[in-house]
Design a protein around this motif. Structure first.
Motif, mmCIF file in Angstrom:
data_model
loop_
_atom_site.group_PDB
_atom_site.id
_atom_site.type_symbol
_atom_site.label_atom_id
_atom_site.label_comp_id
_atom_site.label_asym_id
_atom_site.label_seq_id
_atom_site.Cartn_x
_atom_site.Cartn_y
_atom_site.Cartn_z
ATOM 1 N N PHE A 188 0.843 -1.204 0.000
ATOM 2 C CA PHE A 188 0.000 0.000 0.000
ATOM 3 C C PHE A 188 0.877 1.253 0.000
ATOM 4 N N PHE A 189 1.925 1.234 0.845
ATOM 5 C CA PHE A 189 2.834 2.373 0.949
ATOM 6 C C PHE A 189 3.515 2.672 -0.384
ATOM 7 N N LEU A 190 3.994 1.637 -1.071
ATOM 8 C CA LEU A 190 4.703 1.828 -2.343
ATOM 9 C C LEU A 190 3.765 2.372 -3.421
ATOM 10 N N ILE A 191 2.529 1.871 -3.459
ATOM 11 C CA ILE A 191 1.548 2.401 -4.421
ATOM 12 C C ILE A 191 1.270 3.863 -4.121
ATOM 13 N N PHE A 192 1.088 4.173 -2.855
ATOM 14 C CA PHE A 192 0.809 5.545 -2.426
ATOM 15 C C PHE A 192 1.957 6.471 -2.832
ATOM 16 N N LEU A 193 3.194 6.066 -2.550
ATOM 17 C CA LEU A 193 4.359 6.878 -2.865
ATOM 18 C C LEU A 193 4.489 7.102 -4.370
ATOM 19 N N ALA A 194 4.309 6.044 -5.159
ATOM 20 C CA ALA A 194 4.402 6.177 -6.623
ATOM 21 C C ALA A 194 3.343 7.126 -7.164
ATOM 22 N N GLU A 195 2.153 7.059 -6.606
ATOM 23 C CA GLU A 195 1.080 7.915 -7.105
ATOM 24 C C GLU A 195 1.261 9.370 -6.674
ATOM 25 N N VAL A 196 1.881 9.599 -5.532
ATOM 26 C CA VAL A 196 2.192 10.977 -5.126
ATOM 27 C C VAL A 196 3.152 11.608 -6.131
ATOM 28 N N ILE A 197 4.154 10.827 -6.578
ATOM 29 C CA ILE A 197 5.101 11.328 -7.584
ATOM 30 C C ILE A 197 4.381 11.629 -8.891
ATOM 31 N N LEU A 198 3.520 10.717 -9.328
ATOM 32 C CA LEU A 198 2.754 10.924 -10.563
ATOM 33 C C LEU A 198 1.839 12.144 -10.438
ATOM 34 N N MET A 199 1.256 12.320 -9.261
ATOM 35 C CA MET A 199 0.381 13.469 -9.023
ATOM 36 C C MET A 199 1.152 14.781 -9.164
ATOM 37 N N ASP A 200 2.359 14.842 -8.600
ATOM 38 C CA ASP A 200 3.174 16.053 -8.711
ATOM 39 C C ASP A 200 3.526 16.360 -10.162
ATOM 40 N N LEU A 201 3.883 15.329 -10.909
ATOM 41 C CA LEU A 201 4.168 15.515 -12.330
ATOM 42 C C LEU A 201 2.966 16.101 -13.043
ATOM 43 N N LEU A 202 1.796 15.543 -12.767
ATOM 44 C CA LEU A 202 0.579 15.992 -13.428
ATOM 45 C C LEU A 202 0.237 17.433 -13.055
ATOM 46 N N ILE A 203 0.426 17.795 -11.796
ATOM 47 C CA ILE A 203 0.110 19.152 -11.349
ATOM 48 C C ILE A 203 0.988 20.182 -12.063
ATOM 49 N N ILE A 204 2.287 19.925 -12.127
ATOM 50 C CA ILE A 204 3.191 20.856 -12.803
ATOM 51 C C ILE A 204 2.840 20.979 -14.278
#
Length: 549
Positions: free
Chosen positions: A168-184
């Protein structure tokens, strides 16, 4: 030789990746090092008549020392993380909150970095690849976005590791990175398409309006996330709809359901694919469009075109009606023009205008949906109109800053024995330009929703906000309007805004309490009217020795 920075030493490990993508790593590293050094430079303290000097603090240190506020804000994610077996619901809400907080920070704080063209005159004349310059700018933004994001999501990531396990932690961490990319990329794309069609000053105004729209849209979207679900027999049920493909937070909630609960729901699979594919494809497209984006950024430096004659009839009419002296009318017009033309001021304040406009409706949306118009018209939700005043503390804080603050020497030669006309004129201009339009529009809508019976209450809200604005200016007043640079913003200003917003809540609670007293509304209205007369007469009487300039 410049002092090595830990973040640059970390980037050195990925030198090969940058080189393979055609980026001159050593040059990019030096550009980034200078940018970070300039962020942390010491700024001279504004000259004061007082012998007491303020303690200087670098901009970088201010940023890092303010991150604990984001850690506290991140604690609101923990109850959702601790929910068991409702992954798509809880994580959609979590990502909705995170996107709301991070994107509003990007809009208000990082747009000036993304749109910065000041280094072009130096770098464009050197034999440096455009991709290298673009990479340095992008990484510069991501460094600060990383610290902001990890502060906000850190508590939730730690709790998820112990409550749901490593997967769960690894999925969460990967998606936080993807979210930041998308926001920028989302922010950059919006600006890119604006830059394609507009020039110079017009472009700067449109960017400010887009920031208002984005702020309002994010606030609305955040509210929509929780409404994608309904509670049936104490179980949270997801009801698929076509429009959910356009609600991004649910994209990031779906992979938890697919990977951890092995769900075969077609909607969840598509959402999961979108959460991975869209950010990656977006960053690739962004990289291809970056040269064109940088080229179009030069339009921000252009001031060509025919200057249009400004219509000052409204401004002059309001000055004559509201201002009691010739000096006050002068500073009313001065502040009105500064707020209209000061780009950095609009960049900082306009997003809060969007929030102040939309927040009153967010809090009545639930009851309007469940009870209907007839159900809410007899209630007291019209008190949500107080949320329109959320922008007042921000205005009070930002009105002492300007990109042209060095011209504030003019205050020293003004033949005024006291400063009340300056503060009164500036405050009245701010209320007329930024608050009054919002209040009038929202008052008309609320009158339709709740009926003309709330007319006395609307007057009370207006008088309360006028009194509240005096309180805000008294607490924020330690400098003359537009007399300090934006680099002089102090960390403790955020605490002042927090306590001032609590004060706004006190006004709302008093208003709510007097609605239960017979004729209490009219007695309170008369009391507020008297308090305003006294406050506007005496509350802004300031001597020269009390301010910094």
């Amino acid at each position: 030789m410049m002092k090595e920075m830990k973040i640059l030493l970390f980037l050195d490990r990925f030198k090969g990746l940058f080189v393979r993508n055609g980026i001159e790593y050593d040059v990019m590293r030096r550009i980034l090092q200078v940018k970070l050094m300039m962020d942390g430079r010491r700024v001279p303290t504004i000259i004061s008549q007082s012998a007491k000097k303020k303690k200087e603090e670098s901009n970088q240190n201010k940023f890092y020392s303010s991150l604990w506020i984001y850690v506290l804000m991140g604690l609101i994610l923990l109850p959702f993380i601790l929910i068991e077996n409702e992954y798509v619901f809880q994580m959609s809400v979590v990502f909705g909150i995170m996107m709301f907080m991070i994107m509003t920070s990007v809009i208000s704080d990082f747009s000036s970095v993304l749109l910065d063209v000041r280094d072009k005159n130096i770098l464009s004349s050197k034999p440096i690849k455009r991709e290298t310059i673009s990479a340095a700018k992008t990484i510069h933004i991501f460094i600060y976005l990383f610290f902001l994001t990890i502060s906000l999501t850190g508590p939730a990531l730690v709790v998820s590791l112990f409550s749901h396990g490593i997967f769960f932690f690894l999925i969460f961490l990967a998606e936080v990175i993807l979210m930041d990319l998308l926001i920028i990329v989302m922010t950059a794309f919006i600006y890119y398409f604006i830059l394609r069609f507009f020039d110079g000053e017009k472009l700067k105004d449109i960017i400010n309006y887009v920031q208002i729209a984005l702020s309002a849209g994010i606030a609305i979207g955040y509210q929509l996330v929780a409404r994608l679900f309904s509670v049936v027999d104490f179980n949270i049920v997801f009801t698929p709809k076509w429009y959910q493909f356009f609600i991004i937070p649910i994209w990031f909630g779906a992979p938890f359901e697919v990977l951890l609960h092995h769900s075969g729901n077609t909607y969840f699979i598509i959402f999961s694919a979108l959460a991975v594919i869209v950010p990656i494809v977006s960053i690739i497209v962004y990289r291809q469009l970056m040269p064109a984006f940088e080229q179009n950024l030069q339009k921000l430096s252009n001031h060509h075109g025919k200057g249009k004659k400004e219509n000052r009839r409204f401004q002059n009419a309001m000055a004559k009606i509201l201002c009691t002296s010739r000096e006050e009318r002068v500073f009313f017009r001065f502040a009105f023009d500064m707020m209209k033309n000061e780009r950095d001021f609009k960049l900082k304040v306009y997003p809060s205008v969007g929030f102040s406009f939309i927040f009153p409706y967010i809090f009545i949306f639930n009851d309007l949906r469940t009870q209907g118009l007839a159900g809410i018209s007899s209630g007291k939700l019209y008190l949500c109109l107080y949320f329109t005043a959320l922008l007042i503390p921000t205005i009070a804080m930002m009105m002492k800053f300007s990109g042209r603050h060095k011209a504030s020497w003019i205050y020293k030669v003004i033949p005024l024995p006291y400063l009340a006309p300056i503060f009164k004129g500036a405050l009245k201009a701010a209320l007329v330009k930024l608050f009054l339009p919002l209040f009038l529009i929202n008052s008309l809508v609320f009158s339709f929703l709740f009926g003309v019976r709330i007319l006395p209450d609307l007057i009370i809200v207006f008088l309360s906000v006028l009194l509240f604005s005096i309180v805000c200016f008294r607490m924020m007043r330690d400098a003359l309007p537009f007399s300090e640079g934006y680099e002089a913003v102090q960390q403790n200003e955020g605490f002042k805004i927090f306590f001032l917003l609590l004060g706004l809540g006190v006004f709302a609670l008093i208003h709510f309490a007097i609605t239960f007293v017979s004729y209490g509304i009219y007695a309170y209205l008369a009391l507020l009217l008297l308090a305003n007369v006294l406050a506007w007469k005496k509350g802004l009487s300031v001597s020269w020795r009390e301010v910094l300039y």
